[in-house]
Design an enzyme around this catalytic site. Structure first.
Site, PDB file in Angstrom:
ATOM      1  N   GLU A 290       9.311  42.819 -39.928  1.00 36.30           N
ATOM      2  CA  GLU A 290       7.855  42.756 -40.030  1.00 36.30           C
ATOM      3  C   GLU A 290       7.309  43.840 -40.951  1.00 36.30           C
ATOM      4  O   GLU A 290       6.618  44.755 -40.500  1.00 36.30           O
ATOM      5  CB  GLU A 290       7.251  42.924 -38.633  1.00 36.30           C
ATOM      6  CG  GLU A 290       7.722  41.873 -37.654  1.00 36.30           C
ATOM      7  CD  GLU A 290       7.385  42.166 -36.200  1.00 36.30           C
ATOM      8  OE1 GLU A 290       7.320  41.217 -35.408  1.00 36.30           O
ATOM      9  OE2 GLU A 290       7.195  43.360 -35.860  1.00 36.30           O
ATOM     10  N   ARG A 330      -6.537  57.641 -42.662  1.00 36.39           N
ATOM     11  CA  ARG A 330      -5.182  58.132 -42.361  1.00 36.39           C
ATOM     12  C   ARG A 330      -5.009  59.632 -42.614  1.00 36.39           C
ATOM     13  O   ARG A 330      -4.196  60.273 -41.964  1.00 36.39           O
ATOM     14  CB  ARG A 330      -4.144  57.352 -43.168  1.00 36.39           C
ATOM     15  CG  ARG A 330      -4.131  55.865 -42.836  1.00 36.39           C
ATOM     16  CD  ARG A 330      -2.966  55.130 -43.476  1.00 36.39           C
ATOM     17  NE  ARG A 330      -1.708  55.520 -42.921  1.00 36.39           N
ATOM     18  CZ  ARG A 330      -0.829  56.315 -43.506  1.00 36.39           C
ATOM     19  NH1 ARG A 330      -1.074  56.787 -44.723  1.00 36.39           N
ATOM     20  NH2 ARG A 330       0.292  56.638 -42.918  1.00 36.39           N
ATOM     21  N   CYS A 361     -20.395  63.473 -41.615  1.00 38.93           N
ATOM     22  CA  CYS A 361     -20.838  64.715 -41.007  1.00 38.93           C
ATOM     23  C   CYS A 361     -19.776  65.160 -40.005  1.00 38.93           C
ATOM     24  O   CYS A 361     -19.953  65.043 -38.789  1.00 38.93           O
ATOM     25  CB  CYS A 361     -22.186  64.497 -40.331  1.00 38.93           C
ATOM     26  SG  CYS A 361     -22.900  66.020 -39.765  1.00 38.93           S
TER      27      CYS A 361
HETATM   28  N1  LLP Z   1       5.862  45.547 -36.360  1.00 42.74           N
HETATM   29  C1  LLP Z   1       5.438  46.282 -35.317  1.00 42.74           C
HETATM   30  C2  LLP Z   1       5.724  45.855 -33.964  1.00 42.74           C
HETATM   31  C3  LLP Z   1       4.728  47.472 -35.562  1.00 42.74           C
HETATM   32  O1  LLP Z   1       4.322  48.211 -34.536  1.00 42.74           O
HETATM   33  C4  LLP Z   1       4.461  47.877 -36.900  1.00 42.74           C
HETATM   34  C5  LLP Z   1       3.720  49.088 -37.172  1.00 42.74           C
HETATM   35  C6  LLP Z   1       4.916  47.053 -37.939  1.00 42.74           C
HETATM   36  C7  LLP Z   1       5.617  45.900 -37.632  1.00 42.74           C
HETATM   37  C8  LLP Z   1       4.657  47.367 -39.390  1.00 42.74           C
HETATM   38  O2  LLP Z   1       5.303  48.515 -39.793  1.00 42.74           O
HETATM   39  P1  LLP Z   1       5.312  48.924 -41.362  1.00 42.74           P
HETATM   40  O3  LLP Z   1       6.194  47.962 -42.096  1.00 42.74           O
HETATM   41  O4  LLP Z   1       3.901  48.813 -41.858  1.00 42.74           O
HETATM   42  O5  LLP Z   1       5.827  50.294 -41.368  1.00 42.74           O
HETATM   43  N2  LLP Z   1      -1.701  53.177 -38.365  1.00 42.74           N
HETATM   44  C9  LLP Z   1      -0.467  53.835 -38.698  1.00 42.74           C
HETATM   45  C10 LLP Z   1       0.662  52.880 -38.742  1.00 42.74           C
HETATM   46  C11 LLP Z   1       0.920  52.304 -37.422  1.00 42.74           C
HETATM   47  C12 LLP Z   1       2.029  51.356 -37.504  1.00 42.74           C
HETATM   48  C13 LLP Z   1       2.329  50.821 -36.185  1.00 42.74           C
HETATM   49  N3  LLP Z   1       3.223  49.745 -36.200  1.00 42.74           N
HETATM   50  C14 LLP Z   1      -0.601  54.503 -40.042  1.00 42.74           C
HETATM   51  O6  LLP Z   1      -1.709  54.578 -40.522  1.00 42.74           O
HETATM   52  O7  LLP Z   1       0.370  54.982 -40.605  1.00 42.74           O
END
Ligand code: LLP
Length: 431
Positions: A290, A330, A361
């Protein structure tokens, strides 16, 4: 330049996908999210072609909607032959509104309400990723009332800390997501779900973390999951059809981040999986992954306009821009590093150390601290690179700052994908 879709034109302006960023700022205003669709598609193809080459037939990369959720993205990933992972009915609604083929959608969530479950079943979502027993019961009874058998995977926690690569007994096992293998609860849960007549259990899901560059956490997780699949196969005669390894690989935000070869990594993970399946005397399951960040992050950047340059003599220089933590959360939330440029002078060596501050602010509303850019003046355009993931998706309206528009670029042409939020939009829910 940090990524191959970025460049500098004859006027010294930063370009993305061959398009002048200053011209985009002029045409659409700032703050502005810019998405390079050609780069996005080539990122999709890295995963789809590696999956086609190295993974068993029926394997598929699923785009993680949480990283960027808007209608336009679904037509891109659909045409690139990817599925999607959805974590909420809101993401499901967006994918459905975009005409995405929901049979290729995997519905996540650690607390799906009754309404969420009914909505997803009624929408024809392909797979549920079941998190817990209450969800399994509700899904089973709702599927029975509809006379269907709902395809599902179970979310399990292998207990891996991706940043130490250690298989730790607490830590990730105590996640709010899924069911732990190590405690024996995953086995009990599978035995239970196999007894539910309206759930068609197709396999297992795990997710170890995000922004991972190395393959070791993935292969460690695969080992645990496949050993467990082998154990369940022996004991219950149930062999999983799918193994979903969760999020994708890390992304280069700044020069010091590595530039990884995702194709080679997927090949190595695939070879590792084959070996482990052979050791467990089980067939190789179809593999799902994913990726979110590694599909959209480096396809995006954000453009801002400078309002002031404040020099606190002997202390710090602040460059204030017309966006904020509201469109770029972020850095404030995770202290995430980003590369910042003066977009109109991208041909000049940066030598001015400053902190780029947002307009909220809130003193923690800093886009990036102590970066080196070409000294800007009011009206200059600042670009923050690699913002395609988890920025638009996590944007908010604190201080009633409207959210930016988003423009997609394809073959050198720009088109609006998300319009700029208006003050009236900000009040639209007030009754
Ligand atoms: N699948 C599941 C079950 C996940 O929890 C996540 C990310 C992904 C796929 C996607 O992961 P990626 O390929 O994007 O690394 N808001 C945080 C990121 C949280 C990600 C949580 N899960 C940030 O700004 O870095």
């Amino acid at each position: 330049m940090l990524h191959d879709n970025l460049g500098v034109n004859e006027q010294g302006h930063l370009t993305i996908g061959g398009v002048d960023t200053l011209a985009l700022a002029e045409k659409y205003g700032t703050p502005l999210y810019v998405m390079d669709e050609d780069k996005l598609r080539s990122n999709c193809r890295i995963y789809t072609s590696a999956f086609a080459k190295y993974m068993p037939s029926g394997s598929m990369p699923l785009f993680a909607s949480k990283s960027l959720c808007c209608k336009r993205i679904y037509s891109v990933i659909d045409s690139e032959g990817m599925g999607t992972d959805l974590v909420s009915p809101g993401e499901l609604y967006t994918a459905s509104a975009a005409g995405f083929e929901l049979q290729k959608a995997f519905f996540h969530g650690n607390n799906k309400t009754d309404a969420d479950i009914e909505y997803a079943v009624d929408s024809g979502v392909g797979f549920f990723i079941i998190d817990n027993r209450e969800e399994a019961d509700k899904l089973n009874s709702y599927a029975a009332s509809k006379g269907i058998k709902q395809k599902a995977l179970l979310r399990l926690t292998p207990g891996i800390d991706p940043h130490t690569h250690a298989k730790i007994s607490t830590g990730k096992v105590d996640s709010k997501f899924g069911t732990a293998i190590e405690t024996g609860q995953a086995e009990q849960f599978i035995a239970y779900v196999l007894g539910l007549s309206n759930i068609d259990l197709r396999g297992y899901h795990c997710h170890i973390g995000s922004q991972i560059f190395d393959i070791a956490p993935f292969t460690d997780a695969a080992d645990i999951m496949l050993d467990f699949a082998g154990f369940i196969n022996k004991k219950y005669g149930y062999m999983c059809e799918y193994l979903n390894l969760g999020g994708g690989f890390g992304v280069r935000y700044v020069e010091s981040d590595p530039d990884i070869d995702i194709d080679a990594n997927i090949k190595a993970v695939s070879e590792h999986i084959s070996g482990r399946c052979a050791a467990n005397a089980i067939p190789v399951p179809k593999i799902l992954m994913e990726p979110g960040r590694s599909i959209v992050a480096d396809a995006g950047l954000t453009l801002y306009t400078v309002g002031s340059v404040k020099e606190i003599t002997g202390f710090k220089n602040y460059v204030s821009i017309d966006g904020a933590m509201t469109d770029h959360p972020r850095s404030a939330l995770h202290q995430s590093p980003y590369t910042v440029l003066n977009a109109g002078r991208a041909d000049v060596r940066p030598d001015y150390v400053c902190t780029v501050a947002g307009r909220c602010c809130e003193s923690g509303d800093l886009i990036q601290e102590d970066v080196k850019i070409v000294k800007p003046a009011r009206g200059d355009v600042i670009a923050v690179l690699v913002t395609g993931a988890y920025n638009h998706a996590m944007a908010m309206t604190y201080n009633k700052v409207p959210r930016p528009a988003m423009v997609f670029l394809k073959d050198g042409k720009d088109s609006l994908a998300v319009r700029r939020e208006t003050y009236a939009d900000l009040m639209a829910l007030d009754v």
